[in-house]
Write a protein that holds these residues in place. Structure first.
Motif, PDB file in Angstrom:
ATOM      1  N   ASP A 167       0.942  -1.075   0.060  1.00  0.00           N
ATOM      2  CA  ASP A 167      -0.140  -0.023  -0.068  1.00  0.00           C
ATOM      3  C   ASP A 167       0.867   1.251  -0.046  1.00  0.00           C
ATOM      4  O   ASP A 167       0.602   2.274  -0.773  1.00  0.00           O
ATOM      5  CB  ASP A 167      -0.910   0.146   1.327  1.00  0.00           C
ATOM      6  N   ALA A 168       1.939   1.294   0.879  1.00  0.00           N
ATOM      7  CA  ALA A 168       2.743   2.475   1.034  1.00  0.00           C
ATOM      8  C   ALA A 168       3.528   2.635  -0.103  1.00  0.00           C
ATOM      9  O   ALA A 168       3.960   4.201  -0.553  1.00  0.00           O
ATOM     10  CB  ALA A 168       3.629   2.480   2.400  1.00  0.00           C
ATOM     11  N   PRO A 221       7.301 -10.099  -4.598  1.00  0.00           N
ATOM     12  CA  PRO A 221       7.426 -11.440  -5.175  1.00  0.00           C
ATOM     13  C   PRO A 221       7.380 -12.616  -4.158  1.00  0.00           C
ATOM     14  O   PRO A 221       7.195 -12.486  -2.866  1.00  0.00           O
ATOM     15  CB  PRO A 221       8.891 -11.654  -5.718  1.00  0.00           C
ATOM     16  N   ALA A 222       7.378 -13.869  -4.826  1.00  0.00           N
ATOM     17  CA  ALA A 222       7.232 -15.028  -3.709  1.00  0.00           C
ATOM     18  C   ALA A 222       8.112 -15.020  -2.512  1.00  0.00           C
ATOM     19  O   ALA A 222       9.515 -14.635  -2.673  1.00  0.00           O
ATOM     20  CB  ALA A 222       7.882 -16.438  -4.562  1.00  0.00           C
ATOM     21  N   ASP A 223       7.815 -15.282  -1.408  1.00  0.00           N
ATOM     22  CA  ASP A 223       8.560 -15.344  -0.350  1.00  0.00           C
ATOM     23  C   ASP A 223       9.517 -13.895   0.233  1.00  0.00           C
ATOM     24  O   ASP A 223      10.279 -14.167   0.924  1.00  0.00           O
ATOM     25  CB  ASP A 223      10.051 -16.366  -0.349  1.00  0.00           C
ATOM     26  N   TRP A 224       8.760 -12.886  -0.102  1.00  0.00           N
ATOM     27  CA  TRP A 224       9.458 -11.733   0.062  1.00  0.00           C
ATOM     28  C   TRP A 224       9.449 -11.540   1.478  1.00  0.00           C
ATOM     29  O   TRP A 224       8.584 -11.826   2.359  1.00  0.00           O
ATOM     30  CB  TRP A 224       8.414 -10.644  -0.704  1.00  0.00           C
ATOM     31  N   GLN A 225      10.694 -10.738   1.889  1.00  0.00           N
ATOM     32  CA  GLN A 225      10.816 -10.253   3.198  1.00  0.00           C
ATOM     33  C   GLN A 225      11.273  -8.810   3.148  1.00  0.00           C
ATOM     34  O   GLN A 225      11.985  -8.452   2.053  1.00  0.00           O
ATOM     35  CB  GLN A 225      11.898 -11.027   4.039  1.00  0.00           C
ATOM     36  N   PRO A 226      10.982  -7.876   3.984  1.00  0.00           N
ATOM     37  CA  PRO A 226      11.665  -6.553   3.888  1.00  0.00           C
ATOM     38  C   PRO A 226      12.964  -6.460   3.805  1.00  0.00           C
ATOM     39  O   PRO A 226      13.568  -7.103   4.259  1.00  0.00           O
ATOM     40  CB  PRO A 226      11.287  -6.161   5.319  1.00  0.00           C
ATOM     41  N   GLY A 227      13.288  -5.689   2.561  1.00  0.00           N
ATOM     42  CA  GLY A 227      14.861  -5.703   2.082  1.00  0.00           C
ATOM     43  C   GLY A 227      14.862  -6.414   0.801  1.00  0.00           C
ATOM     44  O   GLY A 227      15.856  -6.240   0.095  1.00  0.00           O
ATOM     45  N   ASP A 228      14.066  -7.172   0.351  1.00  0.00           N
ATOM     46  CA  ASP A 228      14.090  -8.010  -0.669  1.00  0.00           C
ATOM     47  C   ASP A 228      13.462  -6.790  -1.846  1.00  0.00           C
ATOM     48  O   ASP A 228      12.799  -6.229  -1.575  1.00  0.00           O
ATOM     49  CB  ASP A 228      13.432  -9.212  -0.797  1.00  0.00           C
ATOM     50  N   GLN A 243      15.083  -0.395   5.812  1.00  0.00           N
ATOM     51  CA  GLN A 243      15.063   0.484   6.848  1.00  0.00           C
ATOM     52  C   GLN A 243      13.861   1.557   6.441  1.00  0.00           C
ATOM     53  O   GLN A 243      13.295   1.998   7.092  1.00  0.00           O
ATOM     54  CB  GLN A 243      16.175   1.232   7.218  1.00  0.00           C
ATOM     55  N   LYS A 244      13.845   1.739   5.184  1.00  0.00           N
ATOM     56  CA  LYS A 244      12.814   2.823   4.392  1.00  0.00           C
ATOM     57  C   LYS A 244      11.237   2.366   4.922  1.00  0.00           C
ATOM     58  O   LYS A 244      10.256   3.063   5.147  1.00  0.00           O
ATOM     59  CB  LYS A 244      13.129   2.940   3.252  1.00  0.00           C
ATOM     60  N   ILE A 245      11.128   1.156   4.545  1.00  0.00           N
ATOM     61  CA  ILE A 245       9.979   0.297   4.873  1.00  0.00           C
ATOM     62  C   ILE A 245       9.503   0.397   6.502  1.00  0.00           C
ATOM     63  O   ILE A 245       8.457   0.963   6.682  1.00  0.00           O
ATOM     64  CB  ILE A 245      10.030  -1.244   4.407  1.00  0.00           C
TER      65      ILE A 245
END
Ligand code: BEZ
Length: 234
Positions: free
Chosen positions: A173-174, A180-187, A225-227
């Motif tokens: 949203d932001a 994508p698949a298996d996304w984690q913050p930073g990917d 970090q931005k997220i």
């Protein structure tokens, strides 16, 4: 006997409204939670082992969810006094995987009549007609259902995945991206697919920090970090 079929709200629907008694007093759902994300999750019954392990895990992660502006609301097909006794037992007696003295501070809905469970399609006759399955509804600050997870009675939920869904929905949203698949913050994140031949050509020729696997599949970096600075409370 004829099997009852309960309908279920879907992603994009407004969360069905209800008033309920909980271990934290009466709630009006979802209006009491306007402006916050909410996870509404169901349990088949109190004093059952899988549910106890799940409840302790959720309660231990409550501060993490709170930081992501996400309130937890549980439901179990049992009465208020049973709920109170169960939560007291969890706090006073159960030590599990390093979790102990766990105090459940979020509301647990009394749903002995199954009226809320039926409204949300948490009943699954194939599993049990008298117990709610392990459903998880992710509801956004406008009261819209954004994700639904649905587990059987025999399988406990993955709470890291539940937290990932919260961060993923808020990130999408932001930053107007897809994940994508298996996304984690930073990917890397997916930029919206080109909607015209011109944009597709620009994408392929762009010097912007974007990686295109083909014209319809482009990703870009999005700093972890931005997220976190954007979606987590300070
Ligand atoms: C449990 O939480 O352990 C459970 C509840 C209902 C049926 C099976 C297991």
């Amino acid at each position: 006997m004829e099997e009852k079929i309960y309908s279920m709200p879907r992603i994009g629907d407004k969360a069905p409204e209800f008033k309920a008694v909980t271990t934290q007093g009466e709630i009006n759902f979802p209006s009491d939670y306007s402006g916050s994300w909410v996870i509404l999750f169901s349990h088949p019954a109190d004093f059952t082992p899988v549910c106890t392990s799940e409840f302790m895990t959720f309660a231990s992660m409550a501060a993490k969810f709170e930081k992501a502006n996400t309130k937890l609301v549980g439901l179990s097909v049992d009465g208020l006094y049973s709920h109170i006794a169960w939560l007291r037992t969890i706090k006073e007696k159960i030590e599990y995987k390093g979790m102990k003295d766990v105090e459940v501070k979020f509301p647990l809905i009394e749903d002995i009549t199954m009226s809320v469970a039926q409204k949300y399609g948490m009943m699954m006759p194939g599993e049990s007609s008298t117990k709610a399955v392990r459903a998880v509804f992710f509801i956004d600050p406008k009261g819209v259902i954004r994700t639904i997870l649905y587990y059987p009675l025999s399988l406990g939920r993955n709470f890291e995945e539940i937290y990932r869904v919260v961060l993923g929905l808020q990130t999408a949203d932001a930053f107007s991206v897809a994940l994508p698949a298996d996304w984690q913050p930073g990917d890397d994140v997916i930029v919206p697919t080109a909607g015209s031949c011109g944009v597709a050509k620009e994408r392929m020729e762009s010097k912007e920090e974007m990686k295109c696997y083909d014209w319809f599949f482009c990703t870009k970096k999005l700093d972890k970090q931005k997220i976190l600075d954007t979606i987590l409370k300070k």
